[in-house]
Design a protein around this motif. Sequence first.
Motif, PDB file in Angstrom:
ATOM      1  N   ALA A   1       0.835  -1.198   0.000  1.00  0.00           N
ATOM      2  CA  ALA A   1       0.000   0.000   0.000  1.00  0.00           C
ATOM      3  C   ALA A   1       0.869   1.247   0.000  1.00  0.00           C
ATOM      4  O   ALA A   1       0.510   2.278  -0.569  1.00  0.00           O
ATOM      5  CB  ALA A   1      -0.930  -0.016   1.202  1.00  0.00           C
ATOM      6  N   LYS A   2       2.028   1.157   0.664  1.00  0.00           N
ATOM      7  CA  LYS A   2       3.048   2.206   0.571  1.00  0.00           C
ATOM      8  C   LYS A   2       4.146   1.664  -0.338  1.00  0.00           C
ATOM      9  O   LYS A   2       5.020   0.921   0.104  1.00  0.00           O
ATOM     10  CB  LYS A   2       3.621   2.546   1.951  1.00  0.00           C
ATOM     11  CG  LYS A   2       2.657   3.250   2.885  1.00  0.00           C
ATOM     12  CD  LYS A   2       3.346   3.558   4.206  1.00  0.00           C
ATOM     13  CE  LYS A   2       2.388   4.235   5.192  1.00  0.00           C
ATOM     14  NZ  LYS A   2       3.037   4.467   6.507  1.00  0.00           N
ATOM     15  N   ASP A   3       4.094   2.033  -1.594  1.00  0.00           N
ATOM     16  CA  ASP A   3       5.080   1.536  -2.550  1.00  0.00           C
ATOM     17  C   ASP A   3       6.469   2.092  -2.217  1.00  0.00           C
ATOM     18  O   ASP A   3       6.595   3.212  -1.713  1.00  0.00           O
ATOM     19  CB  ASP A   3       4.695   1.951  -3.969  1.00  0.00           C
ATOM     20  CG  ASP A   3       5.543   1.260  -5.011  1.00  0.00           C
ATOM     21  OD1 ASP A   3       5.221   0.113  -5.369  1.00  0.00           O
ATOM     22  OD2 ASP A   3       6.545   1.858  -5.443  1.00  0.00           O
ATOM     23  N   PRO A   4       7.536   1.315  -2.488  1.00  0.00           N
ATOM     24  CA  PRO A   4       8.890   1.806  -2.220  1.00  0.00           C
ATOM     25  C   PRO A   4       9.199   3.163  -2.836  1.00  0.00           C
ATOM     26  O   PRO A   4       9.941   3.964  -2.239  1.00  0.00           O
ATOM     27  CB  PRO A   4       9.774   0.711  -2.822  1.00  0.00           C
ATOM     28  CG  PRO A   4       8.953  -0.527  -2.714  1.00  0.00           C
ATOM     29  CD  PRO A   4       7.541  -0.096  -2.931  1.00  0.00           C
ATOM     30  N   VAL A   5       8.652   3.458  -4.010  1.00  0.00           N
ATOM     31  CA  VAL A   5       8.896   4.763  -4.632  1.00  0.00           C
ATOM     32  C   VAL A   5       8.318   5.878  -3.763  1.00  0.00           C
ATOM     33  O   VAL A   5       8.965   6.909  -3.520  1.00  0.00           O
ATOM     34  CB  VAL A   5       8.296   4.813  -6.051  1.00  0.00           C
ATOM     35  CG1 VAL A   5       8.370   6.228  -6.619  1.00  0.00           C
ATOM     36  CG2 VAL A   5       9.020   3.839  -6.970  1.00  0.00           C
ATOM     37  N   ALA A   6       7.098   5.668  -3.278  1.00  0.00           N
ATOM     38  CA  ALA A   6       6.476   6.658  -2.400  1.00  0.00           C
ATOM     39  C   ALA A   6       7.245   6.782  -1.093  1.00  0.00           C
ATOM     40  O   ALA A   6       7.465   7.887  -0.585  1.00  0.00           O
ATOM     41  CB  ALA A   6       5.024   6.290  -2.133  1.00  0.00           C
TER      42      ALA A   6
END
Length: 602
Positions: free
Chosen positions: A433-438
């Motif tokens: 849900a929290k992507d590494p990019v974000a």
Amino acid sequence: MKYVIVGGVAGGATAAARIRRNTEKAEIVLFEKGEYISYANCGLPYYIGGVIRDRERLFVQTPEAFARRFRVDVRTVSEVTAIDVRRKEVTVRTSDGREYVETYDKLLLSPGASPVRLPLTGIDSRGIFTLRNVQDTDRIKDYVRQHQVRRALIVGGGFIGLEMAENLQHTGAEVAVVEMAAQVMGPIDFSMAALVHEHLLQKGVKLYLEQAVESFEETASGVTVKFKSGITIETDLVILSIGVRAETSLASAAGLELGEMKGIRVNEYLQTSDESVYAVGDAIEFPHPLTGKPWLNFLAGPANRQARIVADNMVFGNKVKYEGAVGTAIAKVFDQTVASTGLPAKRLIQFGIPYLSATIHSGSHAGYYPGALQMAIKITFSPDGGKLYGAQIVGYDGVDKRIDEYAMVIKRGGTVYDLMELEHAYAPPFSSAKDPVAVSGYVAGNILNGKMNPLYWRDLKTADLNRVTLVDVRTPDEYALGGIDGAVNVPLDELRERLAELPLDKSVWVYCGVGLRGYLASNILKENGYDVRNLIGGLKTYKAAVTPVCIPGAPEDVCVRKSSNTCCVSQEEKVPVARIVRIDACGIQCPGPILKLKTSME
């Protein structure tokens, strides 16, 4: 209108096909000095290693099929040896030595680049090869088939060099890599390359870093390679992967302007100093979108993009501008994937551009879904406004998706705040849900707004720890497995109750496994009046960066003298294994993996 194209691989063949799609009325002549056009240059190492078994799969189009489909006059084994821009003529030499002249209305140059071959003693010995085209590939493949290649040496630790290391190991050879720099993979920063070093050593590749080849000597059993340091090794096969050089001799002899980097100078329409001559691919020099400085970009993706643009400009007039490339690249290195885009920290230092960086270690997908593996991500950005300068990733699954997202933000002049706003497709097998990019954007944002004061591995390595309090906020079990000398262990969950143990008159530097718990600890300490910094990337980044890579066969104390860290292990050391117990700790947040390890051991 008659269009003549010099060079028939990525740029030339793509441009020829696009010109034909633009107009049925043109005459198109394509010259290629080799036997083949439009082949998969990047697939060559995988054919040598047997991953690609069918040689014919390397060819996107045969000259005959391409000529028939696009009505292009394809002339292979035909080298353009001279250009007369005043008369609009090219001189062509065929395989039998015959020469003739061909006229053009508009000319496109796509000569590519040639491998660097240093003038070293014995460099033309049997068993020494470069890899740039199909002919090179066939020679290497035949040599491996005809000789018992038990040992192979790669000279140069770049993308192609490491791809060849993997594929030569597939053939059964013991592989060594020699690199003049302190790291492999030049486009990424040292701390990220250190993770690649760890993986290469795990795979049995011998690394000779900060070593330069002095000479080669052909022997009855293979090749003797001597380094400038005095080290001598025996091998059966040598692959020269030192780098490539823009092929500009034809353009230079024709009087076309070359740029600062000795590439063919082109304008935003990919037009050379002569209005009837255009150029694309490895040989051209074009300003970098971030620095504005000219640079050479040896990548197939931008070459194809340029070819499409230049075909339109040659047919319809100069209407489409080329935006430039930020150097997005990716490579498979055994099980790892290594990717980069934009400018790493070392290039920003070189250009005198102020920057900050953030390093995270994040799962490729949701931790509760099987097979989640960590990827290390480092981004560089402006301290003033957070403009994104670059990104590097070393990981396994999902690296390609993320590096492309970073590349798009960089090309659009975006900031770290744009990383937070990217909308990601989420399902447990693909992301979190929290992507590494974000997450990388969130960390960078915390640095920019002062919520977190970063401590970088180089600062810690060179610091006088008597002047600070170094705190390891991991669990006692993790701490017992090793940490940083001089640190005291105050676990995060006990920190509030043990604040009295930490003096207020010293700066407090905190670290954990990958940086997250250190961040949480820094918030607690900051709110209680401490001057606190958190180690970016945590112990994982620090240990990889400071642990020296021993020269194979060198005494351990030589390696230890290179660093204050004393956990260096010789590349020759083998640990006997009685039994392997496999523990699945994929995707589990710290300290989960250590606790699972402890439970399994008990």
